[in-house]
Structure formats: structure tokens, C-alpha cells
Design an enzyme around this catalytic site. Structure first.
Site, short mmCIF file in Angstrom:
data_model
loop_
_atom_site.label_atom_id
_atom_site.label_comp_id
_atom_site.label_asym_id
_atom_site.label_seq_id
_atom_site.Cartn_x
_atom_site.Cartn_y
_atom_site.Cartn_z
N ARG A 36 0.83 -1.22 0.00
CA ARG A 36 0.00 0.00 0.00
C ARG A 36 0.86 1.27 0.00
NH1 ARG A 36 -5.05 -1.38 4.07
NH2 ARG A 36 -6.42 -2.16 2.44
N LYS A 191 -17.75 -18.03 4.21
CA LYS A 191 -19.20 -17.91 4.42
C LYS A 191 -19.92 -17.24 3.27
CE LYS A 191 -19.45 -17.80 9.37
NZ LYS A 191 -19.66 -16.95 10.53
N GLY A 339 -7.87 -9.53 1.24
CA GLY A 339 -6.71 -9.96 2.02
C GLY A 339 -6.22 -11.37 1.72
N GLY A 362 -12.09 -4.21 2.30
CA GLY A 362 -13.52 -3.92 2.42
C GLY A 362 -14.02 -3.03 1.28
C1 3PG Z 1 -8.51 -1.81 5.13
O1 3PG Z 1 -7.48 -2.34 5.58
O2 3PG Z 1 -9.42 -2.49 4.61
C2 3PG Z 1 -8.63 -0.31 5.14
O3 3PG Z 1 -7.44 0.29 5.52
C3 3PG Z 1 -9.79 0.15 5.98
O4 3PG Z 1 -9.55 -0.14 7.33
P1 3PG Z 1 -10.80 -0.18 8.36
O5 3PG Z 1 -11.60 -1.39 8.02
O6 3PG Z 1 -10.17 -0.24 9.72
O7 3PG Z 1 -11.60 1.09 8.12
#
Ligand code: 3PG
Length: 382
Positions: A36, A191, A339, A362
Site C-alpha cells: 500500500r 461464508k 486480504g 472492504g
Molecule cells: C482496510 O485495511 O481495509 C482499510 O485500511 C480500511 O480499514 P478499516 O476497516 O479499519 O476502516
């Protein structure tokens, strides 16, 4: 999507506030993957090359607001940025008092230490905005969060999308909106409930979907197969049946099973219609992998999120490795995100053969669910 981008901004002589997503994994002060950080460099360098000064913001983890905790300090990130940019990037600690250290590029300490950031407080957004002349949103990974440093601040400064956000949106649009057919999605994970919206959205857009992991088990159960003691979600069988009506779901033909999930378990491969009552599915087999490879070879667009087995355990990684190899060999436009997916890509060394790897976790999922990301939506209207 029409957003004003950094290329539309007048930068010379301005202080540019860049919101990046430098939320990288850190263990005992050591960065485990700086993907990142590296992906954020293009926007920083663009501003510097165009005569601007950079004030960089990011969060790191989810600390308690209002309290400093060294575990969540961005100091290792400032050090990595200094190494990558070949000059010192100081860490600003008193920026909320309007104090910034000298430097052409400074990094502000974890924005989530500030009370009101996550609540999108107007006062905090205003205070941040006072630190610069222009705002650039480059944190694609945080674009699904409506926080002061991602959304609120755009009410107070001319705001633009950064180079990473622009690239991400282009890649996602190419793979999801203006898809070249035949198109294939690969959705794995444990899931169905966590991927239900993704599956629902993609079932209307992609020609075929490979389902993997626990998600496949729910679809197998919906198709009437006995899946032994495998993890699945009985409540979602009806949903799975509905999704199967919209698009072709490619189910495993053979699977790796164990009696108990642990590193020492012996994995046996069986046809999908010959599982015993105490079998637990942990991987897909050779037949299925060859079938998936054929589908991948003939696809023009591939969207991938989630593994097809417990690939962290070597004896259960056959299917996910085969899937990686097939994607690496394919000539399709391939987009991957999430991830676990990135861990699999790194583990099997195929990163350079994937057309685009999203930096979003996310945010990537919400985009492929068809949701509007609030921090991008505000760039469209302002
Ligand atoms: C992530 O790692 O998905 C982003 O940096 C967002 O992090 P957060 O879910 O803690 O807002």
C-alpha cells in the site's frame, strides 16, 4: 464515474493534503508488506514534481480515539516512505494544533488517534482543511468509510481523486461495468453470508461464477449433494438457489476431505457424490482444478476474490495453487482483491501475471457488491 482528478488540479506552490491508505500490517515495529505504501507513491511524486508540498494523512489499524498508542504509530511508515523517496519524511504529531514540521513531504500521525475522525466531525474536517490548499483522495482502501479525512474535508477544500484511486476505479470499471465477455468471477471464502451481496451483484453481470471454500459447500448443499460435516450455511440455501438461477455456478466435481482440520490431517480426494458422513471438505481436487483451468483459459475477464481451499495449510493448498497458476497463464483481463486473495497471490508468486491487484479489502468488496463508495461519491459531486 466522472471524478475530478489530480490532473485537473493547479498544484504549483500549493500545499496538497493527500489522504492515503497506509494501513499496512506491522509486527513489532516491522512492516510485513509495504504494497500500500508503494502504491501511494505515484500521487506523492506527482505533487512534488508539479511544485507542490505534500501533507500526508492515513490511519493505521483501529486505535482508541483520543489516546496515543505506540502500537498504532505511523513511525515505521514514515521511515519506509523516507527510504522509498530517498529523503526524510518527518512524522507530524501536533498537526491538530496547526503545527507541521519542515519538509517537502510530511506524514501526519495516525488520524484515528483524533477524536471525531471516524464520526466525520465537521470541526475536525475543518481543522484538517486549514493545513492545506487542495485535498487529494488517494486512499482507495478507505473509500468505503465516511470519515472526516475521507469525506468531511471535501466540504472545505477543492478536492480531487489521486492517481491510485483513478487506477483502481479504471480497473474495477473494466472488470465489472464494461466487461469483455465471456466473463468469469471466482468467489471463495468461508461464508456465503459475507459474500451474499457480491454473489448477488455479480450473478447479474458475469457469465459464470466459480464458488470456493465454505461458500461452495452451501451451493453444493443447495444442489442436493451430501457434504458430510463440511461447514455450510443452511439458512442460505434458498438464496444460493436463487443465485444459481441468474448465472452459471461452477461447482466442484471432486474435493479434498479430512476427518479433522489440522496440519497433520491426511487429505483424501473424492468425487463430489461419494462423501462420507464425517468428511470435511478443505480443498478441491485435480478434476475440478482442470475444469476451472479450462474456464479460466476461455474467459476474457476474470474477477477474483477468495481462495478455494485452506491454502495456508500446505496439504490443503492444491486447488488454490492450481487456480493461481491458471490465472497466471490466462490472457484474460484479471482483477484480484481482498486480504486472503493477496496472500495466495504472494504465496504462489503470481503477482506480476495478474492484470490488476486492488489495494482495497472492504472497499474492493463493497465496490464489487455494486455499492457506491462515499469518499468517491463526494468527488463526483464537488
Ligand atoms: C482496510 O485495511 O481495509 C482499510 O485500511 C480500511 O480499514 P478499516 O476497516 O479499519 O476502516
Amino acid at each position: 464515474m466522472k471524478m475530478r482528478t489530480i490532473h485537473d488540479a493547479e498544484i504549483q506552490g500549493k500545499t496538497v493534503l493527500i489522504r492515503s491508505d497506509l494501513n499496512v500490517p506491522i509486527e513489532n515495529g516491522v512492516i510485513q508488506s509495504n504494497q500500500r505504501i508503494v502504491s501511494s507513491l505515484a500521487t506523492i511524486q506527482y505533487v512534488l514534481e508539479h511544485g507542490g508540498k505534500v501533507v500526508l494523512f492515513s490511519h493505521l489499524g483501529r486505535p482508541k480515539a483520543g489516546e496515543y498508542d505506540s502500537k498504532y504509530s505511523l513511525l515505521p511508515v514514515a521511515q519506509d516512505l523516507s527510504r522509498l523517496l530517498c529523503f526524510d519524511v518527518p512524522l507530524a504529531k501536533e498537526y491538530m494544533q496547526g503545527i507541521l514540521p519542515e519538509g517537502q513531504c510530511v506524514l501526519c500521525e495516525n488520524i484515528r488517534f483524533v477524536k471525531g475522525e471516524v464520526e466525520n466531525s465537521v470541526e475536525i474536517a475543518q481543522q484538517l482543511a486549514r493545513l492545506g490548499d487542495i485535498f487529494v483522495m488517494d486512499a482507495f482502501g478507505t473509500a468505503h468509510r465516511s470519515h472526516a479525512s475521507t469525506v468531511g474535508i471535501t466540504s472545505f477544500l477543492p478536492s480531487y481523486a489521486g492517481i491510485l484511486v483513478e487506477e483502481e476505479v479504471q480497473a474495477l470499471t473494466k472488470a465489472i461495468e464494461s466487461v469483455e465477455k465471456p466473463s468469469l468471477a471466482i468467489i471463495g471464502g468461508s461464508k456465503v453470508s459475507s459474500k451474499l451481496e457480491v454473489l448477488g451483484h455479480l450473478s447479474h453481470r458475469m457469465d459464470k461464477i466459480i464458488v470456493g471454500g465454505g461458500i461452495a459447500n452451501t451451493f453444493l448443499a443447495a444442489a442436493g449433494y451430501a457434504i458430510g460435516k463440511s461447514l455450510y450455511e443452511p439458512d442460505l440455501i434458498e438464496e444460493a438457489k436463487k443465485i444459481m438461477k441468474h448465472t452459471e455456478i461452477l461447482l466442484p466435481k471432486d474435493v479434498g476431505v479430512v476427518k479433522e482440520i489440522n496440519e497433520a490431517s491426511i487429505v483424501l480426494y473424492k468425487g463430489i457424490d461419494s462423501l462420507e458422513e464425517d468428511d470435511i471438505i478443505v480443498d478441491v481436487g485435480m478434476l475440478t482444478s482442470a475444469y476451472y483451468a479450462d474456464m479460466i483459459e476461455t474467459a476474457s475477464t476474470i474477477v477474483w476474490n477468495g481462495p478455494v481451499g485452506i491454502f495456508e495449510i500446505a496439504s490443503m493448498s492444491y486447488g488454490t495453487e492450481a487456480l493461481c497458476r491458471a490465472i497466471a497463464d490466462s490472457r484474460a483481463y484479471s482483477l484480484a482483491g481482498g486480504g486472503d486473495t493477496i496472500s495466495a497471490i504472494e504465496k504462489f508468486g503470481i503477482a506480476e501475471y495478474v492484470s490488476y491487484i486492488s489495494t482495497g479489502g472492504g472497499a474492493f468488496l463493497e465496490y464489487i457488491e455494486g455499492k457506491q463508495l462515499p469518499a468517491l461519491a463526494v468527488l463526483e459531486c464537488r
